[in-house]
Design a protein around this motif. Structure first.
Motif, PDB file in Angstrom:
ATOM      1  N   ARG A   1       0.833  -1.208   0.000  1.00 16.65           N
ATOM      2  CA  ARG A   1       0.000   0.000   0.000  1.00 16.65           C
ATOM      3  C   ARG A   1       0.866   1.256   0.000  1.00 16.65           C
ATOM      4  O   ARG A   1       0.587   2.233  -0.715  1.00 16.65           O
ATOM      5  N   SER A   2       1.945   1.230   0.768  1.00 14.43           N
ATOM      6  CA  SER A   2       2.841   2.386   0.828  1.00 14.43           C
ATOM      7  C   SER A   2       3.500   2.636  -0.519  1.00 14.43           C
ATOM      8  O   SER A   2       3.642   3.788  -0.945  1.00 14.43           O
ATOM      9  N   TYR A   3       3.926   1.568  -1.175  1.00 13.49           N
ATOM     10  CA  TYR A   3       4.576   1.738  -2.471  1.00 13.49           C
ATOM     11  C   TYR A   3       3.625   2.397  -3.468  1.00 13.49           C
ATOM     12  O   TYR A   3       4.016   3.303  -4.213  1.00 13.49           O
ATOM     13  N   HIS A   4       2.386   1.960  -3.480  1.00 12.02           N
ATOM     14  CA  HIS A   4       1.423   2.523  -4.430  1.00 12.02           C
ATOM     15  C   HIS A   4       1.088   3.980  -4.088  1.00 12.02           C
ATOM     16  O   HIS A   4       0.940   4.814  -4.992  1.00 12.02           O
ATOM     17  N   TYR A   5       0.969   4.300  -2.802  1.00 15.27           N
ATOM     18  CA  TYR A   5       0.731   5.700  -2.451  1.00 15.27           C
ATOM     19  C   TYR A   5       1.940   6.569  -2.762  1.00 15.27           C
ATOM     20  O   TYR A   5       1.797   7.754  -3.122  1.00 15.27           O
ATOM     21  N   PHE A   6       3.131   6.005  -2.642  1.00 11.78           N
ATOM     22  CA  PHE A   6       4.333   6.735  -3.031  1.00 11.78           C
ATOM     23  C   PHE A   6       4.281   7.058  -4.522  1.00 11.78           C
ATOM     24  O   PHE A   6       4.595   8.179  -4.941  1.00 11.78           O
ATOM     25  N   THR A   7       3.849   6.100  -5.325  1.00 15.66           N
ATOM     26  CA  THR A   7       3.678   6.348  -6.760  1.00 15.66           C
ATOM     27  C   THR A   7       2.661   7.450  -7.001  1.00 15.66           C
ATOM     28  O   THR A   7       2.888   8.369  -7.805  1.00 15.66           O
ATOM     29  N   LEU A   8       1.537   7.399  -6.314  1.00 18.75           N
ATOM     30  CA  LEU A   8       0.470   8.386  -6.515  1.00 18.75           C
ATOM     31  C   LEU A   8       0.902   9.786  -6.105  1.00 18.75           C
ATOM     32  O   LEU A   8       0.689  10.752  -6.844  1.00 18.75           O
ATOM     33  N   VAL A   9       1.501   9.917  -4.928  1.00 18.15           N
ATOM     34  CA  VAL A   9       1.821  11.252  -4.433  1.00 18.15           C
ATOM     35  C   VAL A   9       2.924  11.896  -5.259  1.00 18.15           C
ATOM     36  O   VAL A   9       2.928  13.130  -5.452  1.00 18.15           O
ATOM     37  N   LYS A  10       3.865  11.098  -5.756  1.00 18.04           N
ATOM     38  CA  LYS A  10       4.899  11.660  -6.629  1.00 18.04           C
ATOM     39  C   LYS A  10       4.310  12.097  -7.963  1.00 18.04           C
ATOM     40  O   LYS A  10       4.775  13.067  -8.564  1.00 18.04           O
TER      41      LYS A  10
ATOM     42  N   TYR B   1       2.470  11.533   2.823  1.00 21.23           N
ATOM     43  CA  TYR B   1       3.805  11.062   3.178  1.00 21.23           C
ATOM     44  C   TYR B   1       3.858  10.582   4.626  1.00 21.23           C
ATOM     45  O   TYR B   1       4.557   9.609   4.943  1.00 21.23           O
ATOM     46  N   GLN B   2       3.122  11.230   5.509  1.00 23.20           N
ATOM     47  CA  GLN B   2       3.066  10.759   6.896  1.00 23.20           C
ATOM     48  C   GLN B   2       2.488   9.356   6.959  1.00 23.20           C
ATOM     49  O   GLN B   2       2.977   8.500   7.714  1.00 23.20           O
ATOM     50  N   GLN B   3       1.442   9.102   6.180  1.00 21.18           N
ATOM     51  CA  GLN B   3       0.850   7.773   6.142  1.00 21.18           C
ATOM     52  C   GLN B   3       1.842   6.751   5.588  1.00 21.18           C
ATOM     53  O   GLN B   3       1.997   5.647   6.119  1.00 21.18           O
ATOM     54  N   ILE B   4       2.512   7.132   4.493  1.00 17.98           N
ATOM     55  CA  ILE B   4       3.483   6.225   3.875  1.00 17.98           C
ATOM     56  C   ILE B   4       4.583   5.854   4.857  1.00 17.98           C
ATOM     57  O   ILE B   4       4.896   4.674   5.052  1.00 17.98           O
ATOM     58  N   THR B   5       5.195   6.840   5.469  1.00 14.44           N
ATOM     59  CA  THR B   5       6.347   6.561   6.333  1.00 14.44           C
ATOM     60  C   THR B   5       5.932   5.850   7.614  1.00 14.44           C
ATOM     61  O   THR B   5       6.651   4.949   8.077  1.00 14.44           O
ATOM     62  N   SER B   6       4.776   6.198   8.181  1.00 12.07           N
ATOM     63  CA  SER B   6       4.350   5.495   9.399  1.00 12.07           C
ATOM     64  C   SER B   6       4.017   4.043   9.088  1.00 12.07           C
ATOM     65  O   SER B   6       4.340   3.139   9.880  1.00 12.07           O
ATOM     66  N   ASP B   7       3.379   3.794   7.940  1.00 15.16           N
ATOM     67  CA  ASP B   7       3.085   2.410   7.550  1.00 15.16           C
ATOM     68  C   ASP B   7       4.365   1.618   7.302  1.00 15.16           C
ATOM     69  O   ASP B   7       4.458   0.434   7.648  1.00 15.16           O
ATOM     70  N   LEU B   8       5.350   2.258   6.702  1.00 14.37           N
ATOM     71  CA  LEU B   8       6.604   1.563   6.432  1.00 14.37           C
ATOM     72  C   LEU B   8       7.393   1.309   7.709  1.00 14.37           C
ATOM     73  O   LEU B   8       8.044   0.263   7.847  1.00 14.37           O
ATOM     74  N   GLU B   9       7.344   2.235   8.649  1.00 12.78           N
ATOM     75  CA  GLU B   9       7.991   2.002   9.945  1.00 12.78           C
ATOM     76  C   GLU B   9       7.373   0.779  10.613  1.00 12.78           C
ATOM     77  O   GLU B   9       8.086  -0.073  11.168  1.00 12.78           O
ATOM     78  N   LEU B  10       6.057   0.680  10.547  1.00 13.97           N
ATOM     79  CA  LEU B  10       5.371  -0.478  11.121  1.00 13.97           C
ATOM     80  C   LEU B  10       5.711  -1.742  10.347  1.00 13.97           C
ATOM     81  O   LEU B  10       6.005  -2.791  10.950  1.00 13.97           O
ATOM     82  N   ALA B  11       5.674  -1.657   9.040  1.00  9.14           N
ATOM     83  CA  ALA B  11       5.962  -2.827   8.213  1.00  9.14           C
ATOM     84  C   ALA B  11       7.337  -3.402   8.523  1.00  9.14           C
ATOM     85  O   ALA B  11       7.516  -4.624   8.602  1.00  9.14           O
TER      86      ALA B  11
END
Length: 491
Positions: free
Chosen positions: A144-153, A184-194
């Motif tokens: 999910r984080s990877y796809h949101y990273f694609t979207l936000v960029k 980006y906050q969602q992406i990084t917090s999800d990745l920290e958890l992952a």
């Protein structure tokens, strides 16, 4: 290991699926219902379906190259498709069909990850251990984080959807945009958890370790996100890269030629890659790019390397990366930049090497360590550790027989920053990175407007008319028409 064998079997049986609209409530598979996820194999199948988006979503097949390399100074459109010419000339409108296709595909991929996250804890099958549940959650968070990273960029502020949509009511489907900072906050917090849920490796089988998200993949993606966000946090970039480098996965640089020869899949430099197997699970991208001598057809190919790119390779004497990335061949069509006559020798994008009739096993790296080494150099330079930054750049240069950076190339923070950007260009061409790099370095407008490209048909200079408004893609018109909330300022 039994679970790993199941995953491997599912990967080998996976076929390309059709792409649904991101708000389409049609089940993702025939088992998607309130009682679908009751067994270990069912939730594992749902997870594999989430990974499958890397193969079925056209953005990850080759549109990432169009919107990153062709849209920037690396490549011309080539081919004969008006919409790809529009990407090349920065004339992308909301009605451009690839916008809607990519938007829909990526949100569909997010929906698949959301389903896994919502349903995994409800599975009571004793074959699904608590340890495996944790891994599944980590994998889904990473995806999910990877796809949101694609979207936000790509689009900047977009709707943030972190649960499945179960209603067609306006309040459920007309979701407003969320600010870039919050995404980006969602992406990084999800990745920290992952990263806390995922292992460094799943065992000794590289075809599993490079096919699935690991802690190293989560840390690497988090490092890229912390660098790309509007206010980069280079301390966190560096700390996350250090965790990548201390991983038991033992990521390391390999000879550059081996990265793209088609014989070294799931190698030590790969952090995670798309697992094209060929045949029914093949990659159609190479057929679109490779020259007639390899593709076996005679029509004009896409993603033609630019004069500016070739000049950049030649200025460094960078023959190894150039020869691994570009192949010149005489063609019977007319190319308006390389030869306004039949029989001219023109360059072809060449990091894919086998076309295989639209069913190639050639892969794209989702993340690889060479990218992370240069990102580490960038972070060190931004933190005023110039010599340490230069050492990282030299690691990349030395493996392609280029000398250490000269004093002139690292004479100041600003100079070294530009040196690193140039190095990233030569290292990562045709890997869907250039537009993002120029955006992060705040050089998109100046680079595109200073680019000198001559149309040989009339000798005119191409005017790209780049502005700040063109950094992000326009939201697809179909989405604007059905969701009036998208026209509102982001939350």
């Amino acid at each position: 290991m039994k679970t790993n064998k199941i995953i491997t079997l599912l990967l080998s049986l996976l076929v390309l699926a059709s792409c649904e609209d991101y708000l389409d409530l049609t089940p993702i598979s025939e088992e998607t219902s309130e009682n679908a996820y009751e067994t270990a194999s069912q939730i594992e199948s749902a997870l594999i379906g989430a990974y499958e988006s890397f193969q079925s979503a056209e953005y990850y097949v080759w549109d990432n190259i169009l919107f990153q390399d062709v849209r920037s100074d690396n490549n011309y459109a080539g081919g004969d498709n008006p919409e790809i010419f529009a990407i090349d000339f920065l004339e992308i409108t909301p009605t451009h069909s690839r916008l809607y296709k990519n938007w829909s595909n990526i949100y569909n991929a997010i929906s698949k990850a959301n389903i896994v996250l919502e349903r995994v804890d409800d599975v009571t099958d004793p074959l699904l251990t608590e340890a495996r549940k944790r891994e599944i959650k980590g994998e889904a968070y990473f995806l999910r984080s990877y796809h949101y990273f694609t979207l936000v960029k790509s689009w900047g502020a977009v709707p943030l959807i972190t649960s499945t949509i179960k209603s067609t009511s306006p309040e459920s489907v007309q979701i407003p945009r969320t600010s870039i900072e919050k995404i980006y906050q969602q992406i990084t917090s999800d990745l920290e958890l992952a990263a806390t849920l995922l292992p460094d490796v799943y065992g000794d089988d590289s075809s599993i370790n490079k096919a699935r998200a690991t802690a190293g993949a989560a840390y690497a993606l988090a490092a890229k996100a912390y660098a790309q966000q509007p206010n980069p946090d280079y301390d966190k970039v560096l700390s996350h890269i250090q965790k990548v480098e201390s991983s038991a996965a033992n990521y390391t640089l390999i000879p550059f030629e081996n990265l793209f020869d088609g014989n070294n899949y799931n190698n030590a430099e790969s952090i995670i890659e798309i697992q094209y197997l060929g045949g029914n699970e093949g990659n159609f991208g190479p057929q679109l790019l490779l020259p007639p001598s390899i593709s076996g057809d005679s029509w004009r190919k896409f993603v033609t390397p630019s004069h500016d790119l070739i000049n950049a390779f030649d200025a460094q004497g960078d023959d190894i990366r150039k020869n691994a990335s570009v192949l010149f061949e005489e063609v019977q069509w007319v190319d308006e930049y390389w030869g306004n006559a039949s029989g001219s020798s023109i360059p072809f994008s060449y990091k894919w090497k086998q076309a295989s009739g639209w069913a190639s096993s050639n892969r794209q790296y989702i993340l690889r360590y060479g990218d992370i080494v240069l990102l580490k150099a960038e972070a060190l330079n931004e933190l005023n550790q110039l010599e340490a930054a230069a050492t990282e750049v030299n690691r990349i240069r030395n493996r392609v027989n280029l000398p250490d950076l000269t004093d002139a190339q690292k004479s100041s923070k600003d100079v070294l920053k530009q040196t690193i950007l140039n190095e990233r260009r030569l290292e990562l061409v045709q890997e869907g990175q250039r537009w993002d790099d120029l955006a992060r370095y705040n050089q998109l407008v100046s680079t595109m407007n200073n680019l000198v490209e001559i149309d040989l048909r009339d000798g005119s200079t191409v005017n790209y008319n780049m502005t700040e408004d063109k950094i992000f893609l326009p939201i697809p018109q179909q989405e604007l028409d059905r969701n009036p909330s998208l026209t509102l300022p982001p939350l």
